[in-house]
Design an enzyme around this catalytic site. Structure first.
Site, PDB file in Angstrom:
ATOM      1  N   ASP A 211       9.263   2.459  -0.380  1.00  9.12           N
ATOM      2  CA  ASP A 211       8.577   1.197  -0.092  1.00  9.12           C
ATOM      3  C   ASP A 211       9.126   0.500   1.152  1.00  9.12           C
ATOM      4  O   ASP A 211       8.638  -0.544   1.537  1.00  9.12           O
ATOM      5  CB  ASP A 211       8.702   0.264  -1.310  1.00  9.12           C
ATOM      6  CG  ASP A 211       7.841  -0.985  -1.194  1.00  9.12           C
ATOM      7  OD1 ASP A 211       6.703  -0.883  -0.701  1.00  9.12           O
ATOM      8  OD2 ASP A 211       8.313  -2.074  -1.583  1.00  9.12           O
ATOM      9  N   SER A 236       3.481  -5.570  -0.466  1.00 10.61           N
ATOM     10  CA  SER A 236       2.929  -4.384  -1.127  1.00 10.61           C
ATOM     11  C   SER A 236       1.969  -4.822  -2.224  1.00 10.61           C
ATOM     12  O   SER A 236       2.256  -5.754  -2.987  1.00 10.61           O
ATOM     13  CB  SER A 236       4.058  -3.543  -1.742  1.00 10.61           C
ATOM     14  OG  SER A 236       5.001  -3.172  -0.760  1.00 10.61           O
ATOM     15  N   GLN A 286       0.116   3.872  -0.416  1.00 10.07           N
ATOM     16  CA  GLN A 286       0.288   2.447  -0.716  1.00 10.07           C
ATOM     17  C   GLN A 286      -0.720   1.631   0.071  1.00 10.07           C
ATOM     18  O   GLN A 286      -0.986   1.917   1.235  1.00 10.07           O
ATOM     19  CB  GLN A 286       1.694   1.976  -0.357  1.00 10.07           C
ATOM     20  CG  GLN A 286       1.939   0.493  -0.644  1.00 10.07           C
ATOM     21  CD  GLN A 286       3.323   0.029  -0.220  1.00 10.07           C
ATOM     22  OE1 GLN A 286       3.476  -0.544   0.856  1.00 10.07           O
ATOM     23  NE2 GLN A 286       4.324   0.293  -1.045  1.00 10.07           N
TER      24      GLN A 286
END
Length: 296
Positions: A211, A236, A286
């Site tokens: 991430d 995110s 993502q």
């Protein structure tokens, strides 16, 4: 193993407080919320602690629902969705202040030998040892960060990971649009041994790192330096990973990332993680919130 890595491993050692309920803590972040990779990694630890060790995770799908409070504990509740002959499924909800902040579904698969196997080749990339460390790279751009202490906060937040950019990161060239693709090499800053040398922890550590830079490729396409320089408001939104082959987080992994699209305040990042020997060990997708500050 440096102190930062020890601290990160301590964060992943969740406290069991009841059957299928765990409590986790947070570490300092460069933004006033819990780092998304930490919540994802802790949730995967919680799910994995309810699954036999011979069934490693093969996929996860998650949503970031609310910003996490770094000053409060996070409670992870695991729902045992299914225990099949080959696959095990778990659902995890992370809660703070009585509200869910994160939701994850993970699937675990018993090892099996199969005749069908293929993968795309590993892209070209320089030897990671020829690239600058974070401590060598980040100070070059300290004058571009939006806050005086941003450099130190970035170095502290990433101290557990030896992460090396193949090309200049977005905050190095704000205002210059580039190809929406980036690469980083990474590994933990120290070897895992003893109780920490556990397959589940290696996967969770890779989840943590996944991430950190995945939306860089979105920023590059638009000449944005990112939140560090203050020209993007971002977070995110969701995160998905597939683990294809065994991996070690303390050995060099190449994270090859690109962005196929961005629209409506959202940008999509996709990534492939390769071991140094060329094996494709994981895939990542993502979607993130990416707004100019005036849109935020």
């Amino acid at each position: 193993m440096n102190d930062a890595l020890k601290s990160l491993l301590d964060l992943l050692a969740l406290e069991p407080i009841e059957q299928d309920i765990f409590r986790g803590r947070s570490r300092a972040s460069v933004v006033p919320r819990v780092f998304g990779g930490q919540v994802a990694a802790q949730a995967l630890v919680a799910a994995g602690r309810t699954v036999p060790a011979d069934r490693p995770p093969h996929s996860l799908h998650a949503y970031f629902l609310r910003p996490g409070d770094p000053g409060a504990p996070i409670v992870y509740t695991v729902d045992r969705i299914r225990d099949g002959r080959s696959f095990t499924t778990r659902r995890v909800v992370a809660v703070q202040h009585g509200k869910p902040i994160f939701h994850l579904t993970a699937s675990f698969h018993a090892h099996e030998e199969a005749a069908l196997e293929h993968q795309e080749p590993m892209p070209a990339a320089p030897d990671p040892l020829t690239l600058p460390t974070q401590a060598e790279l980040l100070p070059r751009y300290a004058d571009r960060f939006r806050e005086p202490d941003m450099l130190q906060r970035l170095l502290e937040a990433r101290a557990a990971v030896d992460l090396r950019y193949v090309e200049e990161p977005p905050f190095a060239t704000p205002g210059t649009a580039r190809e929406p693709r980036s690469q980083v090499w990474f590994r933990t800053d120290g070897k895992l041994d003893g109780p920490e040398d556990e397959p589940l922890l290696h996967v969770c550590l890779v989840t943590y790192v996944s991430d950190m830079t995945l939306l860089d490729s979105v920023l590059l396409a638009h000449g944005r330096g990112g939140w560090a320089v203050g020209d993007v408001v971002g977070a995110s939104l969701d995160h998905a990973m597939w683990f294809h082959r065994p991996l070690r987080a303390d050995e060099w992994l190449l994270y090859d990332q690109e962005s196929p699209t961005a629209r409506g305040g959202r940008g999509l990042g996709t990534g492939r993680i390769f071991a140094a020997d060329g094996r494709l060990v994981a895939s990542v997708v993502q979607e993130g919130l990416v707004r100019a500050p005036r849109e935020g």
